[in-house]
Design a protein around this motif. Structure first.
Motif, mmCIF file in Angstrom:
data_model
loop_
_atom_site.group_PDB
_atom_site.id
_atom_site.type_symbol
_atom_site.label_atom_id
_atom_site.label_comp_id
_atom_site.label_asym_id
_atom_site.label_seq_id
_atom_site.Cartn_x
_atom_site.Cartn_y
_atom_site.Cartn_z
ATOM 1 N N SER A 32 0.811 -1.213 0.000
ATOM 2 C CA SER A 32 0.000 0.000 0.000
ATOM 3 C C SER A 32 0.845 1.263 0.000
ATOM 4 O O SER A 32 1.848 1.342 0.711
ATOM 5 C CB SER A 32 -0.918 0.012 1.227
ATOM 6 O OG SER A 32 -1.754 -1.127 1.253
ATOM 7 N N THR A 50 4.648 11.137 -0.321
ATOM 8 C CA THR A 50 4.104 9.790 -0.520
ATOM 9 C C THR A 50 5.237 8.823 -0.787
ATOM 10 O O THR A 50 6.195 9.173 -1.483
ATOM 11 C CB THR A 50 3.122 9.763 -1.706
ATOM 12 O OG1 THR A 50 2.005 10.607 -1.409
ATOM 13 C CG2 THR A 50 2.609 8.353 -1.973
ATOM 14 N N LYS A 96 -1.948 8.803 5.812
ATOM 15 C CA LYS A 96 -3.040 8.330 4.959
ATOM 16 C C LYS A 96 -2.582 7.151 4.115
ATOM 17 O O LYS A 96 -1.428 7.108 3.680
ATOM 18 C CB LYS A 96 -3.523 9.446 4.036
ATOM 19 C CG LYS A 96 -4.662 9.042 3.112
ATOM 20 C CD LYS A 96 -4.499 9.722 1.762
ATOM 21 C CE LYS A 96 -5.413 9.117 0.739
ATOM 22 N NZ LYS A 96 -5.023 9.386 -0.619
ATOM 23 N N THR A 97 -3.508 6.205 3.901
ATOM 24 C CA THR A 97 -3.249 5.130 2.959
ATOM 25 C C THR A 97 -4.486 4.890 2.099
ATOM 26 O O THR A 97 -5.589 5.333 2.446
ATOM 27 C CB THR A 97 -2.859 3.829 3.687
ATOM 28 O OG1 THR A 97 -2.341 2.897 2.706
ATOM 29 C CG2 THR A 97 -4.040 3.192 4.400
ATOM 30 N N LYS A 98 -4.274 4.233 0.985
ATOM 31 C CA LYS A 98 -5.369 3.804 0.133
ATOM 32 C C LYS A 98 -5.335 2.282 0.082
ATOM 33 O O LYS A 98 -4.295 1.697 -0.269
ATOM 34 C CB LYS A 98 -5.251 4.385 -1.280
ATOM 35 C CG LYS A 98 -6.416 3.986 -2.193
ATOM 36 C CD LYS A 98 -6.258 4.581 -3.578
ATOM 37 C CE LYS A 98 -6.563 6.053 -3.589
ATOM 38 N NZ LYS A 98 -8.000 6.336 -3.389
ATOM 39 N N TYR A 99 -6.455 1.656 0.443
ATOM 40 C CA TYR A 99 -6.522 0.207 0.494
ATOM 41 C C TYR A 99 -7.869 -0.247 -0.028
ATOM 42 O O TYR A 99 -8.910 0.228 0.445
ATOM 43 C CB TYR A 99 -6.314 -0.276 1.937
ATOM 44 C CG TYR A 99 -6.401 -1.768 2.131
ATOM 45 C CD1 TYR A 99 -7.385 -2.340 2.935
ATOM 46 C CD2 TYR A 99 -5.488 -2.619 1.509
ATOM 47 C CE1 TYR A 99 -7.460 -3.703 3.116
ATOM 48 C CE2 TYR A 99 -5.560 -3.989 1.686
ATOM 49 C CZ TYR A 99 -6.539 -4.522 2.478
ATOM 50 O OH TYR A 99 -6.607 -5.880 2.653
ATOM 51 N N LEU A 101 -9.391 0.526 -2.704
ATOM 52 C CA LEU A 101 -10.079 1.685 -3.299
ATOM 53 C C LEU A 101 -10.614 2.677 -2.274
ATOM 54 O O LEU A 101 -11.248 3.666 -2.650
ATOM 55 C CB LEU A 101 -11.225 1.242 -4.217
ATOM 56 C CG LEU A 101 -10.812 0.313 -5.375
ATOM 57 C CD1 LEU A 101 -12.027 -0.053 -6.212
ATOM 58 C CD2 LEU A 101 -9.747 0.971 -6.234
ATOM 59 N N ASP A 103 -9.876 5.367 1.074
ATOM 60 C CA ASP A 103 -8.866 6.154 1.766
ATOM 61 C C ASP A 103 -9.064 6.041 3.275
ATOM 62 O O ASP A 103 -10.198 6.106 3.773
ATOM 63 C CB ASP A 103 -8.962 7.632 1.365
ATOM 64 C CG ASP A 103 -8.526 7.873 -0.056
ATOM 65 O OD1 ASP A 103 -8.973 8.884 -0.639
ATOM 66 O OD2 ASP A 103 -7.752 7.061 -0.592
ATOM 67 N N TYR A 104 -7.952 5.895 3.973
ATOM 68 C CA TYR A 104 -7.976 5.809 5.433
ATOM 69 C C TYR A 104 -7.004 6.839 6.004
ATOM 70 O O TYR A 104 -5.893 7.015 5.482
ATOM 71 C CB TYR A 104 -7.593 4.404 5.908
ATOM 72 C CG TYR A 104 -8.571 3.339 5.498
ATOM 73 C CD1 TYR A 104 -8.423 2.665 4.285
ATOM 74 C CD2 TYR A 104 -9.671 3.023 6.299
ATOM 75 C CE1 TYR A 104 -9.331 1.697 3.888
ATOM 76 C CE2 TYR A 104 -10.581 2.054 5.908
ATOM 77 C CZ TYR A 104 -10.404 1.397 4.699
ATOM 78 O OH TYR A 104 -11.315 0.446 4.309
#
Length: 115
Positions: A32, A50, A96-99, A101, A103-104
């Motif tokens: 991720s 990032t 922040k992460t994208k997992y 589809l 965003d968290y």
């Protein structure tokens, strides 16, 4: 569930350094992308840096050559080393992460640069 927990913020004088940490759990960390964002009072949230699973990194122009993002797969932690801090770096910093589809975000950690 996905959790991101930031730490390491605080008060620092101009020219000083801080290292932020973001402990991750509940998702495939190694695959991720991980990002740091920040939001100053009255301003929009902006991307700071990032790091992708390949360790490729990108930085905002305002922090290039001062900030370094890194990740430790064994610890499932992403770091932001901030050097030569300026008053304009004052903000709440978010991980922040994208997992799958979505965003968290973490809860944020305050960084204040002031003499």
């Amino acid at each position: 569930q996905v959790q991101l927990v930031e730490s390491g913020g605080g008060l620092v004088q101009p020219g000083g350094s801080l290292r932020l940490s973001c402990a991750a759990s509940g998702f495939t960390f190694n695959d991720s992308p991980m990002s740091w964002f920040r939001q100053a009072p009255g301003k929009a949230r902006e991307r700071v840096a990032t790091i992708f699973s390949t360790s490729y990194t990108i930085y905002a122009d305002s922090v290039k050559d001062r900030f370094t993002i890194s990740r430790n797969s064994a610890e499932k932690t992403v770091y932001l080393q901030m050097n030569s801090l300026k008053p304009e770096d004052t903000a709440v910093y978010y991980c922040k992460t994208k997992y799958q589809l979505a965003d968290y975000w973490g809860q944020g950690t305050q960084v204040t640069v002031s003499s």
